[in-house]
Design a protein around this motif. Structure first.
Motif, PDB file in Angstrom:
ATOM      1  N   GLY A   1       0.800  -1.219   0.000  1.00 28.68           N
ATOM      2  CA  GLY A   1       0.000   0.000   0.000  1.00 28.68           C
ATOM      3  C   GLY A   1       0.833   1.269   0.000  1.00 28.68           C
ATOM      4  N   GLY A   2       2.159   1.131   0.036  1.00 28.36           N
ATOM      5  CA  GLY A   2       3.034   2.290  -0.029  1.00 28.36           C
ATOM      6  C   GLY A   2       3.478   2.850   1.305  1.00 28.36           C
ATOM      7  N   HIS A   3       3.032   2.253   2.417  1.00 28.30           N
ATOM      8  CA  HIS A   3       3.479   2.729   3.729  1.00 28.30           C
ATOM      9  C   HIS A   3       4.918   2.282   3.965  1.00 28.30           C
ATOM     10  N   VAL A   4       5.745   3.185   4.452  1.00 27.02           N
ATOM     11  CA  VAL A   4       7.140   2.884   4.777  1.00 27.02           C
ATOM     12  C   VAL A   4       7.284   2.963   6.287  1.00 27.02           C
ATOM     13  N   PHE A   5       7.936   1.961   6.865  1.00 27.63           N
ATOM     14  CA  PHE A   5       8.117   1.934   8.312  1.00 27.63           C
ATOM     15  C   PHE A   5       9.433   1.260   8.646  1.00 27.63           C
TER      16      PHE A   5
ATOM     17  N   LYS B   1       9.924   9.021   8.193  1.00 27.55           N
ATOM     18  CA  LYS B   1       9.849   8.473   9.556  1.00 27.55           C
ATOM     19  C   LYS B   1       9.406   9.543  10.552  1.00 27.55           C
ATOM     20  N   GLN B   2       9.892  10.769  10.368  1.00 26.29           N
ATOM     21  CA  GLN B   2       9.491  11.856  11.256  1.00 26.29           C
ATOM     22  C   GLN B   2       8.023  12.214  11.046  1.00 26.29           C
ATOM     23  N   VAL B   3       7.567  12.154   9.808  1.00 21.81           N
ATOM     24  CA  VAL B   3       6.153  12.424   9.520  1.00 21.81           C
ATOM     25  C   VAL B   3       5.282  11.369  10.199  1.00 21.81           C
ATOM     26  N   MET B   4       5.666  10.098  10.065  1.00 24.99           N
ATOM     27  CA  MET B   4       4.893   9.016  10.700  1.00 24.99           C
ATOM     28  C   MET B   4       4.904   9.160  12.214  1.00 24.99           C
TER      29      MET B   4
ATOM     30  N   ALA C   1     -13.874  10.176  10.429  1.00 27.24           N
ATOM     31  CA  ALA C   1     -12.621   9.986   9.702  1.00 27.24           C
ATOM     32  C   ALA C   1     -11.891   8.789  10.302  1.00 27.24           C
ATOM     33  N   PRO C   2     -11.219   8.018   9.465  1.00 27.91           N
ATOM     34  CA  PRO C   2     -10.457   6.887   9.994  1.00 27.91           C
ATOM     35  C   PRO C   2      -9.188   7.372  10.689  1.00 27.91           C
ATOM     36  N   LEU C   3      -8.750   6.622  11.661  1.00 29.12           N
ATOM     37  CA  LEU C   3      -7.470   6.915  12.297  1.00 29.12           C
ATOM     38  C   LEU C   3      -6.366   6.410  11.377  1.00 29.12           C
ATOM     39  N   PRO C   4      -5.212   7.083  11.360  1.00 28.08           N
ATOM     40  CA  PRO C   4      -4.161   6.664  10.434  1.00 28.08           C
ATOM     41  C   PRO C   4      -3.512   5.330  10.786  1.00 28.08           C
ATOM     42  N   PHE C   5      -3.554   4.926  12.045  1.00 27.30           N
ATOM     43  CA  PHE C   5      -2.904   3.697  12.468  1.00 27.30           C
ATOM     44  C   PHE C   5      -3.895   2.808  13.215  1.00 27.30           C
ATOM     45  N   PRO C   6      -3.739   1.493  13.127  1.00 26.02           N
ATOM     46  CA  PRO C   6      -4.624   0.602  13.882  1.00 26.02           C
ATOM     47  C   PRO C   6      -4.505   0.863  15.384  1.00 26.02           C
TER      48      PRO C   6
END
Length: 138
Positions: A10-14, A64-67, A125-130
């Motif tokens: 899905g394009g998420h980088v972690f 990473k800082q944005v996340m 609105a959905p939360l960005p993280f589970p």
């Protein structure tokens, strides 16, 4: 320990930590590695640029800082809202209609029910993280 930048389909980088390259390969083969944002199990190593102190190639923010900032914002939202669990859709409708006390809430609902809420004009609105279920924590 070894740190890898990983990316889901899905394009998420972690970032993830492993004992070794072999540990990463083993966990990935057993489908134990998944995206913390969307739960996607299709995860591969993301390209990693060397980090050289004191240089910056562009003015673009570090992903990473944005996340990290998004995670902190979500923590604040969760701390200042009421967890209504699986009653989220009903409670959101009641608040929107004026049948329940106006307040910030969060909870769980199905994607189909969330779509209905949006179509009805209920501001959600959905939360960005589970969000971990506290009743299932060890």
């Amino acid at each position: 320990m070894i740190v890898f930048d990983l990316a889901c389909s899905g394009g998420h980088v972690f970032e993830a930590w492993f004992g070794s390259q072999a540990d990463y390969d083993d966990q990935r083969a057993r489908r134990l590695v998944s995206c913390p944002m969307c739960g996607d199990g299709r995860v591969d190593k993301a390209p990693m640029a060397p980090r050289i102190s004191g240089t910056r190639s562009s003015g673009a923010p570090d992903p990473k800082q944005v996340m990290q900032a998004m995670m902190m914002a979500q923590r604040k939202l969760l701390a200042s809202s009421e967890d209504v669990g699986g009653r989220f859709a009903d409670e959101a409708r009641a608040i929107h209609a004026g049948d329940a006390e106006e307040r910030q809430i969060h909870g769980r609902t199905t994607p189909a029910e969330a779509k209905k809420l949006v179509e009805e004009g209920v501001p959600v609105a959905p939360l960005p993280f589970p969000v971990r279920d506290p009743t299932r924590d060890n």
